[in-house]
Design a protein around this motif. Structure first.
Motif, mmCIF file in Angstrom:
data_model
loop_
_atom_site.group_PDB
_atom_site.id
_atom_site.type_symbol
_atom_site.label_atom_id
_atom_site.label_comp_id
_atom_site.label_asym_id
_atom_site.label_seq_id
_atom_site.Cartn_x
_atom_site.Cartn_y
_atom_site.Cartn_z
ATOM 1 N N ARG A 94 0.876 -1.159 0.015
ATOM 2 C CA ARG A 94 -0.082 -0.116 -0.035
ATOM 3 C C ARG A 94 0.779 1.228 -0.009
ATOM 4 N N ALA A 95 1.871 1.201 0.673
ATOM 5 C CA ALA A 95 2.818 2.469 1.037
ATOM 6 C C ALA A 95 3.621 2.545 -0.596
ATOM 7 N N ARG A 96 4.041 1.381 -1.174
ATOM 8 C CA ARG A 96 4.491 1.682 -2.645
ATOM 9 C C ARG A 96 3.428 2.014 -3.740
ATOM 10 N N SER A 97 2.390 1.624 -3.556
ATOM 11 C CA SER A 97 1.314 2.096 -4.500
ATOM 12 C C SER A 97 0.789 3.731 -4.196
ATOM 13 N N LEU A 98 1.029 4.155 -2.891
ATOM 14 C CA LEU A 98 0.557 5.431 -2.582
ATOM 15 C C LEU A 98 1.823 6.374 -2.872
ATOM 16 N N ALA A 99 3.033 5.865 -2.937
ATOM 17 C CA ALA A 99 4.263 6.462 -3.536
ATOM 18 C C ALA A 99 4.274 6.665 -4.761
ATOM 19 N N GLU A 100 3.955 5.798 -5.558
ATOM 20 C CA GLU A 100 3.725 5.937 -6.941
ATOM 21 C C GLU A 100 2.780 6.848 -7.380
ATOM 22 N N GLN A 101 1.528 6.752 -6.770
ATOM 23 C CA GLN A 101 0.468 7.881 -7.169
ATOM 24 C C GLN A 101 0.861 9.320 -6.877
ATOM 25 N N ALA A 102 1.537 9.125 -5.698
ATOM 26 C CA ALA A 102 1.871 10.529 -5.212
ATOM 27 C C ALA A 102 3.083 11.192 -6.167
ATOM 28 N N SER A 103 3.956 10.293 -6.740
ATOM 29 C CA SER A 103 4.967 10.913 -7.646
ATOM 30 C C SER A 103 4.310 11.150 -8.891
ATOM 31 N N MET A 104 3.143 10.517 -9.430
ATOM 32 C CA MET A 104 2.864 10.981 -10.585
ATOM 33 C C MET A 104 2.097 12.140 -10.445
ATOM 34 N N HIS A 105 1.461 12.492 -9.444
ATOM 35 C CA HIS A 105 0.785 13.939 -9.165
ATOM 36 C C HIS A 105 1.889 14.866 -8.941
ATOM 37 N N LEU A 106 3.101 14.709 -8.347
ATOM 38 C CA LEU A 106 4.184 15.363 -8.399
ATOM 39 C C LEU A 106 4.650 15.821 -9.758
ATOM 40 N N VAL A 107 4.753 14.973 -10.547
ATOM 41 C CA VAL A 107 5.155 15.209 -12.001
ATOM 42 C C VAL A 107 4.120 16.134 -12.620
ATOM 43 N N SER A 108 2.682 15.731 -12.478
ATOM 44 C CA SER A 108 1.745 16.496 -13.012
ATOM 45 C C SER A 108 2.059 18.157 -12.645
ATOM 46 N N PHE A 109 2.045 18.097 -11.173
ATOM 47 C CA PHE A 109 2.342 19.776 -10.920
ATOM 48 C C PHE A 109 3.405 20.369 -11.347
ATOM 49 N N LEU A 110 4.701 19.746 -11.544
ATOM 50 C CA LEU A 110 5.978 20.198 -11.983
ATOM 51 C C LEU A 110 5.470 20.769 -13.403
ATOM 52 N N GLN A 111 4.816 19.785 -14.155
ATOM 53 C CA GLN A 111 4.507 19.995 -15.871
ATOM 54 C C GLN A 111 3.615 21.232 -15.951
ATOM 55 N N SER A 112 2.861 21.309 -14.939
ATOM 56 C CA SER A 112 1.664 22.384 -15.171
ATOM 57 C C SER A 112 2.180 23.797 -14.836
ATOM 58 N N LEU A 113 3.351 23.736 -13.765
ATOM 59 C CA LEU A 113 3.968 25.087 -13.550
ATOM 60 C C LEU A 113 5.161 25.534 -14.577
ATOM 61 N N ILE A 114 5.405 24.352 -15.278
ATOM 62 C CA ILE A 114 6.465 24.755 -16.310
ATOM 63 C C ILE A 114 5.620 25.359 -17.630
ATOM 64 N N VAL A 115 4.627 24.632 -18.104
ATOM 65 C CA VAL A 115 3.868 24.877 -19.014
ATOM 66 C C VAL A 115 3.197 26.314 -18.942
ATOM 67 N N LEU A 116 2.707 26.553 -17.679
ATOM 68 C CA LEU A 116 1.906 27.915 -17.514
ATOM 69 C C LEU A 116 2.968 28.840 -17.630
ATOM 70 N N ASP A 117 4.021 28.797 -16.991
ATOM 71 C CA ASP A 117 5.182 29.641 -17.177
ATOM 72 C C ASP A 117 5.381 30.205 -18.407
ATOM 73 N N LEU A 118 5.515 29.102 -19.326
ATOM 74 C CA LEU A 118 6.010 29.490 -20.663
ATOM 75 C C LEU A 118 4.550 30.214 -21.292
ATOM 76 N N SER A 119 3.691 29.551 -21.087
ATOM 77 C CA SER A 119 2.358 30.015 -21.703
ATOM 78 C C SER A 119 1.945 31.559 -21.378
ATOM 79 N N ILE A 120 1.835 31.741 -20.005
ATOM 80 C CA ILE A 120 1.260 33.018 -19.724
ATOM 81 C C ILE A 120 2.496 34.004 -20.029
#
Length: 328
Positions: A94-120
């Motif tokens: 369960r801890a490994r699954s949660l870490a993988e889910q959380a890391s996917m959200h971490l990448v999504s968060f980072l990506q949104s900041l990068i493309v928003l920075d470029l786009s805005i």
């Protein structure tokens, strides 16, 4: 803006591997599989960006997040024992699954900041390169600039990663989301309607708050498992999470509905104005318009559902499970 300029420049500055032009791009071009010079010239950068997001995911899932995920699952197990809830997976699984889910959200968060920075940054100052590159419908549909090309490069790199990671950890609809999104920005880099790449990535405005919401929901422990100063801190964090949820709803409406519906209208008008041009691509146009219309309708449905949940929560009623919104 342009807070991520050093990272963006560093990734784009990595040269293609030795023999890349001969073994890869040359063969793609000679075989007729890829005709776009812009795509061929930036294909190695797109793949580096995909690899970068995968590196962030692995670091998060294997190094940064496992301990805090194990701690949170430990609290969850205590809660389940009190409620006499049985679970078929071990604590480690369960801890490994949660870490993988959380890391996917971490990448999504980072990506949104990068493309928003470029786009805005581009939409706020399109004349940075010396002249406004998209003054009319023809240039918005058929023109290109390095700034909008870079937006497409980062979007394609992320959505390739999104499709691949969804094959391993998610369901078919999310795989299709990654595939369709990749296709859309591949059309953009041709170039074709490249102006609209940063325009439609403003959809990502709500994404950081969606990811904050996910982390708060998954990691904040129940009030009953804290005492003293910890209980006061937890109360403050939950209040901040409610503020975040409100901001999420506002930015979701502003970015995905108000902005999204307005821009699909502007895009269709631009298509109408250039429909007699020999460079006009009916099939690509149909894909873009249909895809955006479907997404705009889905966003309206999701917003209605989330607003209903929020109203019930404020009223003190038991809310129905909230429809999941893809973080992308």
């Amino acid at each position: 803006m342009l807070l991520f300029t050093p990272l963006v420049d560093a990734l784009l500055a990595i040269p293609a591997p030795p023999g890349w032009e001969t073994l890869v791009t040359g063969k793609l071009q000679s075989s007729g599989l890829v005709a776009s010079e812009a795509l061929l010239g930036n294909l190695h950068s797109i793949l580096y960006i995909t690899a970068f997001y995968q590196t962030v995911f692995v670091l998060g899932a294997r190094m940064l997040l496992p301990r805090i995920c194990d701690w949170r699952i430990g609290l969850k197990l205590e809660e389940e024992r009190d409620l006499k809830v049985e679970h078929k997976y071990s604590r480690a699984q369960r801890a490994r699954s949660l870490a993988e889910q959380a890391s996917m959200h971490l990448v999504s968060f980072l990506q949104s900041l990068i493309v928003l920075d470029l786009s805005i940054a581009f939409l706020a100052s399109p004349e940075r390169s010396g002249a406004v590159p998209y003054p009319d419908a023809s240039s918005r549909i058929f023109g290109e600039a390095r700034e909008t090309q870079v937006v497409c490069i980062f979007a394609i790199g992320y959505f390739i990663w999104d499709a691949l990671i969804s094959m391993a950890y998610s369901t078919l609809p999310f795989v299709m989301h990654g595939v369709v999104s990749t296709s859309v920005y591949l059309i953009g880099i041709k170039p074709y309607l490249q102006w609209y790449a940063p325009v439609f990535l403003i959809f990502e405005l709500s994404n950081p708050f969606l990811n904050f919401r996910w982390f708060g929901t998954k990691f904040l422990p129940p009030q009953s498992q804290c005492n003293g100063k910890g209980k006061n801190l937890l109360k403050l964090l939950r209040q901040l999470l409610q503020v975040n949820n409100l901001v999420f709803l506002v930015t979701f409406f502003a970015g995905r509905i108000a902005w999204g519906w307005y821009q699909i209208g502007a895009l269709c008008w631009d298509f109408y104005l250039v429909s007699g041009d020999a460079r006009f691509l009916p099939f690509d146009t149909g894909v873009i318009v249909a895809g955006n219309l479907v997404l705009d309708v889905l966003n309206a449905i999701w917003f209605k559902t989330m607003l209903g949940v929020a109203i019930k929560t404020i009223a003190g009623k038991k809310a129905q499970p909230e429809t999941h919104v893809k973080a992308c």
